[in-house]
Design a protein around this motif. Structure first.
Motif, PDB file in Angstrom:
ATOM      1  N   GLY A 151       1.047  -0.724  -0.030  1.00  0.00           N
ATOM      2  CA  GLY A 151      -0.040  -0.237  -0.147  1.00  0.00           C
ATOM      3  C   GLY A 151       0.751   1.130  -0.048  1.00  0.00           C
ATOM      4  N   ASN A 152       2.090   0.822  -0.281  1.00  0.00           N
ATOM      5  CA  ASN A 152       3.074   1.978  -0.118  1.00  0.00           C
ATOM      6  C   ASN A 152       3.856   2.313  -1.710  1.00  0.00           C
ATOM      7  N   GLN A 153       4.808   3.633  -1.819  1.00  0.00           N
ATOM      8  CA  GLN A 153       4.985   3.777  -2.916  1.00  0.00           C
ATOM      9  C   GLN A 153       6.282   1.981  -3.135  1.00  0.00           C
ATOM     10  N   LEU A 154       6.841   1.407  -4.013  1.00  0.00           N
ATOM     11  CA  LEU A 154       7.056   0.511  -4.932  1.00  0.00           C
ATOM     12  C   LEU A 154       8.400   1.199  -4.853  1.00  0.00           C
ATOM     13  N   CYS A 155       9.054   2.157  -4.657  1.00  0.00           N
ATOM     14  CA  CYS A 155      10.514   3.185  -3.445  1.00  0.00           C
ATOM     15  C   CYS A 155      10.882   2.084  -2.937  1.00  0.00           C
ATOM     16  N   PHE A 156       9.710   1.737  -1.805  1.00  0.00           N
ATOM     17  CA  PHE A 156      11.198   0.724  -1.069  1.00  0.00           C
ATOM     18  C   PHE A 156      10.823  -0.209  -0.418  1.00  0.00           C
ATOM     19  N   SER A 157      10.710  -1.542  -1.899  1.00  0.00           N
ATOM     20  CA  SER A 157      11.558  -2.372  -1.954  1.00  0.00           C
ATOM     21  C   SER A 157      12.539  -2.207  -3.590  1.00  0.00           C
ATOM     22  N   CYS A 158      12.670  -1.174  -3.585  1.00  0.00           N
ATOM     23  CA  CYS A 158      13.753  -1.464  -5.058  1.00  0.00           C
ATOM     24  C   CYS A 158      14.872  -1.782  -4.034  1.00  0.00           C
ATOM     25  N   ALA A 159      15.976  -1.866  -4.478  1.00  0.00           N
ATOM     26  CA  ALA A 159      17.158  -1.979  -4.967  1.00  0.00           C
ATOM     27  C   ALA A 159      18.246  -1.160  -4.899  1.00  0.00           C
ATOM     28  N   HIS A 160      17.410  -0.059  -5.491  1.00  0.00           N
ATOM     29  CA  HIS A 160      18.294   1.457  -5.928  1.00  0.00           C
ATOM     30  C   HIS A 160      18.195   2.300  -4.609  1.00  0.00           C
ATOM     31  N   TYR A 161      16.935   2.118  -3.717  1.00  0.00           N
ATOM     32  CA  TYR A 161      16.634   2.844  -2.580  1.00  0.00           C
ATOM     33  C   TYR A 161      17.381   2.939  -1.424  1.00  0.00           C
ATOM     34  N   TYR A 162      17.156   4.237  -0.926  1.00  0.00           N
ATOM     35  CA  TYR A 162      17.890   4.462   0.501  1.00  0.00           C
ATOM     36  C   TYR A 162      17.029   5.435   1.382  1.00  0.00           C
ATOM     37  N   PHE A 163      17.242   5.262   2.825  1.00  0.00           N
ATOM     38  CA  PHE A 163      15.982   5.781   3.692  1.00  0.00           C
ATOM     39  C   PHE A 163      17.029   7.135   4.524  1.00  0.00           C
ATOM     40  N   ASN A 164      17.254   8.342   4.959  1.00  0.00           N
ATOM     41  CA  ASN A 164      17.984   8.561   5.375  1.00  0.00           C
ATOM     42  C   ASN A 164      17.798   8.394   6.831  1.00  0.00           C
ATOM     43  N   ASN A 165      17.348   8.051   7.543  1.00  0.00           N
ATOM     44  CA  ASN A 165      16.849   7.555   8.754  1.00  0.00           C
ATOM     45  C   ASN A 165      16.987   8.208   9.849  1.00  0.00           C
ATOM     46  N   GLY A 166      15.923   9.212   9.077  1.00  0.00           N
ATOM     47  CA  GLY A 166      15.514  10.980   9.053  1.00  0.00           C
ATOM     48  C   GLY A 166      16.595  12.514   9.652  1.00  0.00           C
ATOM     49  N   GLU A 167      17.953  11.706   9.045  1.00  0.00           N
ATOM     50  CA  GLU A 167      19.074  13.183   8.839  1.00  0.00           C
ATOM     51  C   GLU A 167      19.042  13.952   8.258  1.00  0.00           C
ATOM     52  N   SER A 168      17.740  13.471   7.415  1.00  0.00           N
ATOM     53  CA  SER A 168      17.299  14.978   6.116  1.00  0.00           C
ATOM     54  C   SER A 168      16.149  15.135   6.391  1.00  0.00           C
ATOM     55  N   ASP A 169      15.349  15.483   5.148  1.00  0.00           N
ATOM     56  CA  ASP A 169      13.539  15.626   4.727  1.00  0.00           C
ATOM     57  C   ASP A 169      13.530  15.525   3.292  1.00  0.00           C
ATOM     58  N   THR A 170      14.744  14.444   2.688  1.00  0.00           N
ATOM     59  CA  THR A 170      14.512  13.386   1.602  1.00  0.00           C
ATOM     60  C   THR A 170      14.928  12.679   1.719  1.00  0.00           C
ATOM     61  N   THR A 171      14.489  11.657   0.329  1.00  0.00           N
ATOM     62  CA  THR A 171      15.375  10.665   0.588  1.00  0.00           C
ATOM     63  C   THR A 171      15.499  10.153  -0.703  1.00  0.00           C
ATOM     64  N   GLY A 172      15.786   8.982  -2.033  1.00  0.00           N
ATOM     65  CA  GLY A 172      16.753   8.855  -2.422  1.00  0.00           C
ATOM     66  C   GLY A 172      16.671   7.960  -2.787  1.00  0.00           C
ATOM     67  N   CYS A 173      17.267   7.721  -4.302  1.00  0.00           N
ATOM     68  CA  CYS A 173      18.012   6.669  -4.709  1.00  0.00           C
ATOM     69  C   CYS A 173      18.710   7.064  -5.419  1.00  0.00           C
ATOM     70  N   ARG A 174      19.324   5.551  -5.794  1.00  0.00           N
ATOM     71  CA  ARG A 174      20.717   5.585  -6.883  1.00  0.00           C
ATOM     72  C   ARG A 174      20.441   6.948  -8.419  1.00  0.00           C
ATOM     73  N   ALA A 175      19.053   6.993  -9.005  1.00  0.00           N
ATOM     74  CA  ALA A 175      18.227   7.299  -9.672  1.00  0.00           C
ATOM     75  C   ALA A 175      17.881   9.278  -9.537  1.00  0.00           C
ATOM     76  N   PHE A 176      17.806   9.172  -8.141  1.00  0.00           N
ATOM     77  CA  PHE A 176      17.537  10.643  -7.977  1.00  0.00           C
ATOM     78  C   PHE A 176      17.874  10.317  -6.460  1.00  0.00           C
ATOM     79  N   PRO A 177      19.153  11.518  -6.284  1.00  0.00           N
ATOM     80  CA  PRO A 177      20.132  11.068  -5.191  1.00  0.00           C
ATOM     81  C   PRO A 177      20.217  12.764  -4.107  1.00  0.00           C
ATOM     82  N   GLN A 178      18.914  12.899  -5.354  1.00  0.00           N
ATOM     83  CA  GLN A 178      19.768  14.902  -4.596  1.00  0.00           C
ATOM     84  C   GLN A 178      17.387  14.542  -4.021  1.00  0.00           C
ATOM     85  N   GLY A 179      16.467  13.951  -4.177  1.00  0.00           N
ATOM     86  CA  GLY A 179      15.209  13.341  -3.638  1.00  0.00           C
ATOM     87  C   GLY A 179      14.898  12.933  -4.462  1.00  0.00           C
ATOM     88  N   ILE A 180      13.934  11.983  -4.255  1.00  0.00           N
ATOM     89  CA  ILE A 180      12.965  11.351  -5.263  1.00  0.00           C
ATOM     90  C   ILE A 180      11.237  12.350  -5.888  1.00  0.00           C
TER      91      ILE A 180
END
Length: 82
Positions: A9-38
């Motif tokens: 029920g959430n974004q497909l991004c969560f199950s992608c191998a390229h996704y990373y989560f910032n663990n609350g260290e900033s207000d953006t999450t990213g991935c290899r395709a969108f490192p500055q924020g998805i």
């Protein structure tokens, strides 16, 4: 971008191998395709199986194995699979 899918029920991004989560260290999450924020148009569940304008490189959705998921995605996986 109309081709949408979800993961527990959430974004497909969560199950992608390229996704990373910032663990609350900033207000953006990213991935290899969108490192500055998805972008919201992608993060909202877009099926990113083809390269889109504005991304870095040729990274597209690749399903991650459980061990490769970020901690939040592992939590979602456990909710879905018990």
């Amino acid at each position: 971008m109309e081709n949408k899918e979800s993961y527990h029920g959430n974004q497909l991004c969560f199950s992608c191998a390229h996704y990373y989560f910032n663990n609350g260290e900033s207000d953006t999450t990213g991935c290899r395709a969108f490192p500055q924020g998805i972008p919201s148009s992608v993060y909202g569940g877009y099926n990113h199986r083809k390269v889109v304008n504005g991304q870095v490189g040729s990274y597209v959705y690749q399903e991650a194995g459980y061990e490769d998921l970020c901690p939040f995605a592992q939590y979602l996986y456990k909710l879905e699979h018990g």
